[in-house]
Each structure stands twice: as structure tokens, then as C-alpha cells.
Design an enzyme around this catalytic site. Structure first.
Site, PDB file in Angstrom:
ATOM      1  N   LYS A  73      86.702-119.937  92.431  1.00 36.87           N
ATOM      2  CA  LYS A  73      86.187-120.128  91.072  1.00 36.87           C
ATOM      3  C   LYS A  73      85.356-118.912  90.697  1.00 36.87           C
ATOM      4  O   LYS A  73      84.393-118.569  91.376  1.00 36.87           O
ATOM      5  CB  LYS A  73      85.338-121.387  91.021  1.00 36.87           C
ATOM      6  CG  LYS A  73      84.700-121.618  89.662  1.00 36.87           C
ATOM      7  CD  LYS A  73      84.003-122.957  89.630  1.00 36.87           C
ATOM      8  CE  LYS A  73      83.325-123.200  88.309  1.00 36.87           C
ATOM      9  NZ  LYS A  73      82.618-124.482  88.297  1.00 36.87           N
ATOM     10  N   LYS A  81      90.465-120.948  89.450  1.00 37.76           N
ATOM     11  CA  LYS A  81      89.912-121.200  88.123  1.00 37.76           C
ATOM     12  C   LYS A  81      89.149-119.978  87.633  1.00 37.76           C
ATOM     13  O   LYS A  81      88.349-119.437  88.395  1.00 37.76           O
ATOM     14  CB  LYS A  81      88.967-122.385  88.241  1.00 37.76           C
ATOM     15  CG  LYS A  81      88.259-122.747  86.975  1.00 37.76           C
ATOM     16  CD  LYS A  81      87.363-123.915  87.253  1.00 37.76           C
ATOM     17  CE  LYS A  81      86.449-124.063  86.056  1.00 37.76           C
ATOM     18  NZ  LYS A  81      85.360-124.926  86.297  1.00 37.76           N
TER      19      LYS A  81
HETATM   20  C1  PBG Z   1      81.170-127.222  86.759  1.00 39.77           C
HETATM   21  C2  PBG Z   1      82.400-126.976  86.013  1.00 39.77           C
HETATM   22  C3  PBG Z   1      82.601-126.060  84.982  1.00 39.77           C
HETATM   23  C4  PBG Z   1      83.926-126.184  84.589  1.00 39.77           C
HETATM   24  C5  PBG Z   1      84.499-127.188  85.365  1.00 39.77           C
HETATM   25  N1  PBG Z   1      83.556-127.650  86.266  1.00 39.77           N
HETATM   26  C6  PBG Z   1      81.640-125.160  84.305  1.00 39.77           C
HETATM   27  C7  PBG Z   1      80.975-124.061  84.980  1.00 39.77           C
HETATM   28  O1  PBG Z   1      81.193-123.742  86.142  1.00 39.77           O
HETATM   29  O2  PBG Z   1      80.140-123.500  84.301  1.00 39.77           O
HETATM   30  C8  PBG Z   1      84.581-125.386  83.501  1.00 39.77           C
HETATM   31  C9  PBG Z   1      85.810-125.954  82.942  1.00 39.77           C
HETATM   32  C10 PBG Z   1      86.251-125.351  81.666  1.00 39.77           C
HETATM   33  O3  PBG Z   1      85.742-124.334  81.177  1.00 39.77           O
HETATM   34  O4  PBG Z   1      87.168-125.934  81.090  1.00 39.77           O
HETATM   35  N2  PBG Z   1      80.870-128.575  86.845  1.00 39.77           N
END
Ligand code: PBG
Length: 327
Positions: free
Chosen positions: A195, A248
Site C-alpha cells: 500500500k 493499492k
Molecule cells: C485505511 C484505508 C484507506 C483506504 C482504504 N483503507 C485510506 C488511507 O490509507 O488513507 C483508501 C481507499 C480509497 O481511497 O478508496 N483505513
């Protein structure tokens, strides 16, 4: 053999032959639809930056899940916005918390919908960081303890799969141990293993009211310049017991999806995140692109790169186009 005996266009010159040689097609089974759950009753708030996506109270989320199920999608991933946030994210571990209530209510009405939960503290902390702060820095080892408790409370509520998304070190192994110790050895872990610290999450943070108050997430999420580090992250999580590895965001990271797919033997998920969704919607509203066509091209490319699972806000729309015979 070369041109003129070889002509690539022979296999492209009508719909039927294109269908016969098509390498990648989307199916409803590829998709997971994200849902934002908020407190209250009969609440449905449009998320400004994500046209067509809403924050919904538990009762309406159940209705939405019925629609999702009848559209042919079997799985949802839940994000919670609690009544009150706190310093550590403790509120996310409560057995009567927003997500725990949602899991129970959805499972009661629709037992066969597969519920995945995002396990993270950022939706539950006042400061919007993914765990308790010590001297302004997220404390890794305190955070994973909270994640273990949060995952366990989801398991008790009846979740099918948990997906830790915070990028703390050691959290997959920690959660696996806690789940196994309490008899939840059948609940898989989908790790947001790769991520990136991405600006594509902007609209999500509006949706979940989880933007960090001060600073950013670069101290725990990955630098977008790196790819080998992603492989390392993925393998560490597999060693710790991750059943599925997620990359991601998706679109700008298809090289990473492909690398993980080629180098591992676990299913690979890709998260087509909020900013990727909003860009398509905005350009479509302006009349600058054909939103439907661009959506299907993006989603197909994610699968072509190697994703077995696609988490996308477009899921319901994409699946309804598939039902009409898209390709
Ligand atoms: C954290 C989380 C995020 C997303 C999914 N889980 C946000 C982040 O890391 O700031 C982002 C998903 C998206 O942008 O669609 N709980």
C-alpha cells in the site's frame, strides 16, 4: 513469416473472432463493492467527491447489500465512521461498534453475502492517523495490539474475512495468532501488503472523515518510487500468514500487481481507489471522456495485469454492464 502473409488484423475484424481470441474478460465474481457505514437510522449521505457513493446507516446498508447481491456481486468490504472518534482508535474495537453492528445486521438478512472488513484505526482516531501517537509518531507495537482486538471483534460479529490496511510491521502475524487462539482459524486475512502513500486516497478520506490532522502517512505507507520493496512487503506478509495480498492503488501500480502475481502463489487483489473513481466521474461529467467505456477499460486492465480480485466503487455499475453483454 512476416507481412504480407502475416496479418494481425485477421483476428480482429469482427466481434465474433475478437470474442474467440479475447484473453481477459471481467466477470461478476471478480468484484468487491466497498461500503461506508455511518451512525444513525435512515441516513444516506452523498459523498461529494464520489458521485454515486454514499455514507449509509446500518439499516440502509442492509438494503444496499440486497441490491448489490441481486446485481450479482457476492462480496462487500466495509468501512466504518463511528459516532465519536478517540485518541487511539479504541472505539473501533467495541463489540457494539459501528462495523460490528453492520456485520451482524447484514449477516442476519443476507447470510450468503461475503463480508470483508477493513481493519485499521484511521477511521476511529481523532487525529486521523492509523494508530496511537507517541511523540507525534504512530507507535507500531501499540497499533498492532489494537488491530488484533479490532479484528477479533469483527470475527465475533460474524465477519468472513479481515483486511488490515495500516501498513504497520508484524500486524498480519499478530492478527493471525489472535484469531487462531480464539478459534477463528477459518477466517482469511487479505493483507493490504503493498500500500503506497498515495494522493489517490483523497476522496476516501472525505468519505471516512479520516484525513490525518497533522502530517501524512509516509512514515508507514510505501514510497511510490519503489517496487522491489513491495515484493519484500508481500513476502513478509505471506510468511506471517496472509492468504491474499493486495496492491493499492491499482491504476498507477499495475507493474506491481504483475510482479506480485508472477513472483508469488497467493491470490492477488487490487484496490481501484477513490481518487481513481472520482477522476473518471469528473471527466465524464465534463463530457471529456466516455465514463462507462473508460471504467471498463480500467477494470479490464487491472485484471489483465494479474488481479484475481478487484475492489472498486464501480463494481455495481460494471457488473450491470457485463449483464447486458459488454464485450
Ligand atoms: C485505511 C484505508 C484507506 C483506504 C482504504 N483503507 C485510506 C488511507 O490509507 O488513507 C483508501 C481507499 C480509497 O481511497 O478508496 N483505513
Amino acid at each position: 513469416m512476416f507481412f504480407p502473409s502475416v496479418r494481425m488484423r485477421r483476428l480482429r475484424n469482427c466481434r465474433a473472432i475478437r470474442a474467440l481470441v479475447r484473453e481477459t474478460v471481467l466477470t461478476p465474481d471478480d468484484f468487491v463493492q466497498p461500503l461506508f457505514i455511518c451512525p444513525g437510522k435512515n441516513v444516506k449521505q452523498q459523498i461529494e467527491s464520489m458521485p454515486g457513493i454514499f455514507r449509509m446507516s446500518v439499516d440502509l446498508a442492509v438494503v444496499e447489500c440486497l441490491k448489490i447481491r441481486s446485481a450479482g456481486i457476492k462480496s462487500v468490504i466495509l468501512f466504518g465512521i463511528p459516532e465519536k472518534k478517540d485518541e487511539t482508535g479504541e472505539v473501533g474495537c467495541r463489540d457494539d461498534g459501528i462495523i460490528q453492528q453492520a456485520i451482524r445486521s447484514i449477516k442476519k438478512e443476507i447470510p450468503d453475502i461475503y463480508i470483508i472488513t477493513d481493519v485499521c484505526n484511521c477511521e476511529y482516531t481523532i487525529h486521523g492517523h492509523c494508530g496511537p501517537l507517541v511523540n507525534g509518531v504512530v507507535d507500531n507495537d501499540k497499533t498492532i495490539q489494537l488491530l488484533g482486538r479490532q479484528a477479533l471483534s469483527h470475527a465475533k460479529a460474524g465477519v468472513d474475512m479481515v483486511a488490515p490496511s495500516d501498513m504497520m510491521d508484524g500486524r498480519v502475524g499478530y492478527i493471525r495468532n489472535i484469531l487462531d487462539r480464539d478459534g477463528y482459524h477459518d477466517i482469511p486475512i487479505m493483507s493490504y501488503a503493498v500500500k503506497y502513500a498515495s494522493s489517490f486516497y483523497g476522496p476516501f478520506r472525505e468519505a471516512a472523515q479520516s484525513a490525518p490532522g497533522i502530517g501524512d502517512r509516509k512514515g508507514y505507507q510505501m514510497d511510490y518510487s519503489n517496487s522491489r520493496e513491495g515484493i519484500r512487503e508481500a513476502f513478509l506478509d505471506i510468511e506471517e500468514g496472509a492468504d491474499i495480498i493486495m496492491v493499492k492503488p491499482a491504476m498507477s501500480y499495475l507493474d506491481i500487481v504483475l510482479k506480485i502475481k508472477e513472483n508469488s502463489d497467493v491470490p492477488v487483489a487490487a484496490y481501484n481507489v477513490s481518487g481513481e473513481y472520482s477522476m473518471v466521474k469528473a471527466a465524464n461529467e465534463k463530457g471529456w471522456i466516455d465514463g462507462q467505456k473508460v471504467m471498463m477499460e480500467i477494470l479490464t486492465s487491472i485484471k489483465r495485469a494479474g488481479a484475481d480480485i478487484i475492489i472498486s466503487y464501480h463494481s455495481v455499475d460494471a457488473v450491470s454492464l457485463l449483464a447486458k453483454g459488454w464485450y
